[in-house]
Write a protein that holds these residues in place. Sequence first.
Motif, PDB file in Angstrom:
ATOM      1  N   LEU D  29     -13.860 -34.448  89.975  1.00  8.66           N
ATOM      2  CA  LEU D  29     -12.869 -33.388  89.810  1.00  8.66           C
ATOM      3  C   LEU D  29     -13.488 -32.149  89.171  1.00  8.66           C
ATOM      4  O   LEU D  29     -13.144 -31.019  89.519  1.00  8.66           O
ATOM      5  CB  LEU D  29     -11.706 -33.897  88.971  1.00  8.66           C
ATOM      6  CG  LEU D  29     -10.816 -34.911  89.686  1.00  8.66           C
ATOM      7  CD1 LEU D  29      -9.792 -35.456  88.734  1.00  8.66           C
ATOM      8  CD2 LEU D  29     -10.130 -34.258  90.865  1.00  8.66           C
ATOM      9  N   VAL D  32     -15.221 -30.231  92.072  1.00  2.76           N
ATOM     10  CA  VAL D  32     -14.433 -29.553  93.095  1.00  2.76           C
ATOM     11  C   VAL D  32     -13.440 -28.551  92.521  1.00  2.76           C
ATOM     12  O   VAL D  32     -12.910 -27.739  93.268  1.00  2.76           O
ATOM     13  CB  VAL D  32     -13.662 -30.554  93.989  1.00  2.76           C
ATOM     14  CG1 VAL D  32     -14.610 -31.472  94.707  1.00  2.76           C
ATOM     15  CG2 VAL D  32     -12.656 -31.325  93.191  1.00  2.76           C
ATOM     16  N   GLU D  33     -13.202 -28.586  91.196  1.00  3.90           N
ATOM     17  CA  GLU D  33     -12.174 -27.720  90.626  1.00  3.90           C
ATOM     18  C   GLU D  33     -12.620 -26.260  90.656  1.00  3.90           C
ATOM     19  O   GLU D  33     -13.757 -25.942  90.305  1.00  3.90           O
ATOM     20  CB  GLU D  33     -11.908 -28.169  89.187  1.00  3.90           C
ATOM     21  CG  GLU D  33     -10.805 -27.439  88.484  1.00  3.90           C
ATOM     22  CD  GLU D  33      -9.459 -27.650  89.130  1.00  3.90           C
ATOM     23  OE1 GLU D  33      -9.067 -28.807  89.308  1.00  3.90           O
ATOM     24  OE2 GLU D  33      -8.820 -26.640  89.454  1.00  3.90           O
ATOM     25  N   LYS D  34     -11.688 -25.366  91.058  1.00  2.57           N
ATOM     26  CA  LYS D  34     -12.028 -23.943  91.101  1.00  2.57           C
ATOM     27  C   LYS D  34     -11.740 -23.252  89.779  1.00  2.57           C
ATOM     28  O   LYS D  34     -12.304 -22.200  89.487  1.00  2.57           O
ATOM     29  CB  LYS D  34     -11.219 -23.247  92.201  1.00  2.57           C
ATOM     30  CG  LYS D  34     -11.586 -23.690  93.593  1.00  2.57           C
ATOM     31  CD  LYS D  34     -12.879 -23.072  94.052  1.00  2.57           C
ATOM     32  CE  LYS D  34     -13.176 -23.488  95.474  1.00  2.57           C
ATOM     33  NZ  LYS D  34     -14.534 -23.136  95.880  1.00  2.57           N
ATOM     34  N   ASP D  35     -10.815 -23.826  89.010  1.00  4.50           N
ATOM     35  CA  ASP D  35     -10.509 -23.281  87.686  1.00  4.50           C
ATOM     36  C   ASP D  35     -11.545 -23.834  86.711  1.00  4.50           C
ATOM     37  O   ASP D  35     -11.547 -25.028  86.389  1.00  4.50           O
ATOM     38  CB  ASP D  35      -9.094 -23.718  87.294  1.00  4.50           C
ATOM     39  CG  ASP D  35      -8.666 -23.123  85.975  1.00  4.50           C
ATOM     40  OD1 ASP D  35      -9.528 -22.546  85.296  1.00  4.50           O
ATOM     41  OD2 ASP D  35      -7.478 -23.232  85.634  1.00  4.50           O
ATOM     42  N   LEU D  37     -12.098 -23.555  83.550  1.00  3.67           N
ATOM     43  CA  LEU D  37     -11.618 -24.099  82.283  1.00  3.67           C
ATOM     44  C   LEU D  37     -11.200 -25.557  82.450  1.00  3.67           C
ATOM     45  O   LEU D  37     -11.519 -26.410  81.627  1.00  3.67           O
ATOM     46  CB  LEU D  37     -10.453 -23.247  81.795  1.00  3.67           C
ATOM     47  CG  LEU D  37      -9.870 -23.538  80.434  1.00  3.67           C
ATOM     48  CD1 LEU D  37     -10.957 -23.589  79.392  1.00  3.67           C
ATOM     49  CD2 LEU D  37      -8.870 -22.473  80.066  1.00  3.67           C
ATOM     50  N   LYS D  38     -10.510 -25.835  83.577  1.00  3.36           N
ATOM     51  CA  LYS D  38     -10.128 -27.221  83.845  1.00  3.36           C
ATOM     52  C   LYS D  38     -11.355 -28.077  84.099  1.00  3.36           C
ATOM     53  O   LYS D  38     -11.386 -29.252  83.715  1.00  3.36           O
ATOM     54  CB  LYS D  38      -9.197 -27.278  85.060  1.00  3.36           C
ATOM     55  CG  LYS D  38      -7.745 -27.324  84.687  1.00  3.36           C
ATOM     56  CD  LYS D  38      -6.922 -27.698  85.896  1.00  3.36           C
ATOM     57  CE  LYS D  38      -5.491 -27.912  85.481  1.00  3.36           C
ATOM     58  NZ  LYS D  38      -4.617 -28.095  86.627  1.00  3.36           N
ATOM     59  N   LEU D  41     -12.718 -29.365  80.974  1.00  2.01           N
ATOM     60  CA  LEU D  41     -11.935 -30.465  80.401  1.00  2.01           C
ATOM     61  C   LEU D  41     -12.198 -31.768  81.142  1.00  2.01           C
ATOM     62  O   LEU D  41     -12.268 -32.831  80.525  1.00  2.01           O
ATOM     63  CB  LEU D  41     -10.453 -30.110  80.443  1.00  2.01           C
ATOM     64  CG  LEU D  41     -10.115 -28.902  79.581  1.00  2.01           C
ATOM     65  CD1 LEU D  41      -8.662 -28.543  79.723  1.00  2.01           C
ATOM     66  CD2 LEU D  41     -10.435 -29.204  78.148  1.00  2.01           C
ATOM     67  N   PHE D  42     -12.348 -31.695  82.487  1.00  2.00           N
ATOM     68  CA  PHE D  42     -12.676 -32.918  83.225  1.00  2.00           C
ATOM     69  C   PHE D  42     -14.026 -33.456  82.776  1.00  2.00           C
ATOM     70  O   PHE D  42     -14.213 -34.669  82.642  1.00  2.00           O
ATOM     71  CB  PHE D  42     -12.677 -32.655  84.727  1.00  2.00           C
ATOM     72  CG  PHE D  42     -11.319 -32.455  85.297  1.00  2.00           C
ATOM     73  CD1 PHE D  42     -10.270 -33.246  84.868  1.00  2.00           C
ATOM     74  CD2 PHE D  42     -11.062 -31.489  86.238  1.00  2.00           C
ATOM     75  CE1 PHE D  42      -9.004 -33.083  85.368  1.00  2.00           C
ATOM     76  CE2 PHE D  42      -9.796 -31.307  86.749  1.00  2.00           C
ATOM     77  CZ  PHE D  42      -8.763 -32.107  86.319  1.00  2.00           C
ATOM     78  N   ALA D  44     -15.141 -33.151  79.889  1.00  2.00           N
ATOM     79  CA  ALA D  44     -14.922 -33.767  78.576  1.00  2.00           C
ATOM     80  C   ALA D  44     -14.403 -35.191  78.737  1.00  2.00           C
ATOM     81  O   ALA D  44     -14.776 -36.074  77.951  1.00  2.00           O
ATOM     82  CB  ALA D  44     -13.943 -32.947  77.756  1.00  2.00           C
ATOM     83  N   ARG D  87     -12.897 -16.661  84.961  1.00  2.00           N
ATOM     84  CA  ARG D  87     -12.378 -18.013  84.825  1.00  2.00           C
ATOM     85  C   ARG D  87     -12.270 -18.731  86.164  1.00  2.00           C
ATOM     86  O   ARG D  87     -12.517 -19.918  86.249  1.00  2.00           O
ATOM     87  CB  ARG D  87     -11.016 -17.962  84.148  1.00  2.00           C
ATOM     88  CG  ARG D  87     -10.375 -19.299  84.059  1.00  2.00           C
ATOM     89  CD  ARG D  87      -9.164 -19.259  83.164  1.00  2.00           C
ATOM     90  NE  ARG D  87      -8.307 -20.390  83.487  1.00  2.00           N
ATOM     91  CZ  ARG D  87      -7.121 -20.577  82.951  1.00  2.00           C
ATOM     92  NH1 ARG D  87      -6.647 -19.718  82.092  1.00  2.00           N
ATOM     93  NH2 ARG D  87      -6.408 -21.618  83.275  1.00  2.00           N
TER      94      ARG D  87
END
Lengths: 276, 95, 133, 94
Positions: D29, D32-35, D37-38, D41-42, D44, D87
């Motif tokens: 995740l 593949v995440e574009k955000d 900041l998220k 966290l993934f 983390a 971001r």
Amino acid sequence: MEMSSGTKIAGVVSMVIVTSVLALAIAAGGLGYVIPPPHLRSLADWYLKTALNPYLKYFTVNSPEAVTSIVWDYRGLDTLFETTVFFLAIIGSIALMRGIHIDVKELKECCPTGMSPIVKTVTRVTVGMILAVSASIALHGHLTPGGGFQGGATAAVAPLLVMVVFSLYFVSKHGLSEEKMLTLRTAGLLGIAFTAFAALIIGYAFSTHAYVFQNQPKAEAPVGLPAYMFNALTSGTLIFFNLFEFFAVAAGFTIVFLLLSIPEVIVKKHSGVSEE
Amino acid sequence: MAGIEQQVTTFTLIMFPIYILAFTLYIIRAVKGPTIPDTVLAIDAMTYDLAAFLVILSIFFRSPILIPTAIVLALWVYALDVYVSKYLESKEMGG
Amino acid sequence: MVMPDWLSNLSVWVGEIMIGVGVVSDVIAAIGMLRFPNFFVRLHAATIGTIWGAFLPLVGVAILSVGADYLGSYRWFMGGGALITAVLILILGPAGSHALARAAYRSKAAKVEPKCVDHLEEHIRGEERDRNA
Amino acid sequence: MRNVIATPETLTYGVLALLGLISLVGTYLAIVEKDLLKAVLFSAIQSTAYAFIFYLLMAPDIVLVYVPVAVGLYPAIVLFLIKKTERFEGDGNE
């Protein structure tokens, strides 16, 4: 293009299934992969038997912590070069930010706010605890798990937390500057180098043989640092290596974060990039 | 004294799956979490519980050297919270 | 120092009960975290998760380790470590949640959703008006 | 008959497998995440799972060096850099 959540779930599920099937196949003995036997290998056995063994005078490290004795004694030179790589990275980041300095007056005009009073109070309480934990990790590195790098990385979070919670202005107003951290880092590195050559210097003074990175007396080289100091087990060079590495790593990380947390306006002003 | 040892070990073994269930639920929320604070909150709660679980496990494994890991874990998740809140709240991380 | 049998048994029982209560509240908090509708409601579940699900079992471990004679003299170290972790979580957990909630509100990252009246919003608006004036 | 399912070893191995899968999901995740900041966290989540794995493998040294670096320092560096740049990850053709 944004991935839809259906695609994401499909990707996750397929990866989980593939990994589970692969793991099960290997565990069942397929795919030609041989799982190493779980019993103690002879090298590990040797380390465990010699790490703290007063009867083997020329082989022991005099430290009950086998990991630290491997890291700073059995393969000390390797660790020295790893440390060099880390500090080269820090030198690179300092070189990238050349010409940009921390000016307290500019920071005061820019953004001296910080976060809410509750977070500030809690951070004030915790910073002392963080430093205590990190000192304990570093100075007991030869007795319990931990060591210089672990302690230094732990200690570096304390100034970083203060920087984030109270603002960079607060930190620089109270005298934490890049030059001081550079001095501390250099002192730590010099300490590591001096400890590495300590046995050689003692051997030269007593005109006997000695090696670089020597800790306890060896055959043909009967010099070494004392294993016990003030009735406490200090394991010769290990405590000094841990102590100096602690200062060097903590100061190195702090330099990077001090440079990174300079507000973008000031960076642009100092480096001559005009606002778009 | 063997009675106490047996009792504590069995008790910890029963607690093991329940904790794992709770962690899995937290992870599901952290992955699903529609907004950033949801994810951080789930990771936060999970890691504090993980710190408690690590201490219980070190009683189970009878090894005192595993205790400091829990202290370190509890300290750094707070740091993660603070970073993300600072990111959301203000214009500059060092401001 | 030898502890009488009834005392060590008692401390083990008390510790186990505290750990059990902690585990149950942990699962409750996890279910709440999963089922509650939005961020500001989920904060309640997180509170249960940190204080009842982490602080209480840690204190329980500290009490249990006093009576667990089979651990030898290291049990004082383990109990002390558990107690320090408990105090840290008691201080850090609420502060972290507070920072997060404040940031989520001020940056409008999460929507405040059952809401009748919002005094904080009026307060922030007033502050902004004063600053601009 | 001795119970072979609920021994400490099998439980530990099962938890290791579960944590490995969780870290895999977190890593996927995060990629593949574009955000961004998220994504931090993934990663983390992945760090926490790895810290637990190292703990179960009885390597407290690694936990002590991994947790400050992966949970305390690395998200801070990435968040500082995201704050200085952008971001959301773009396609590069805008």
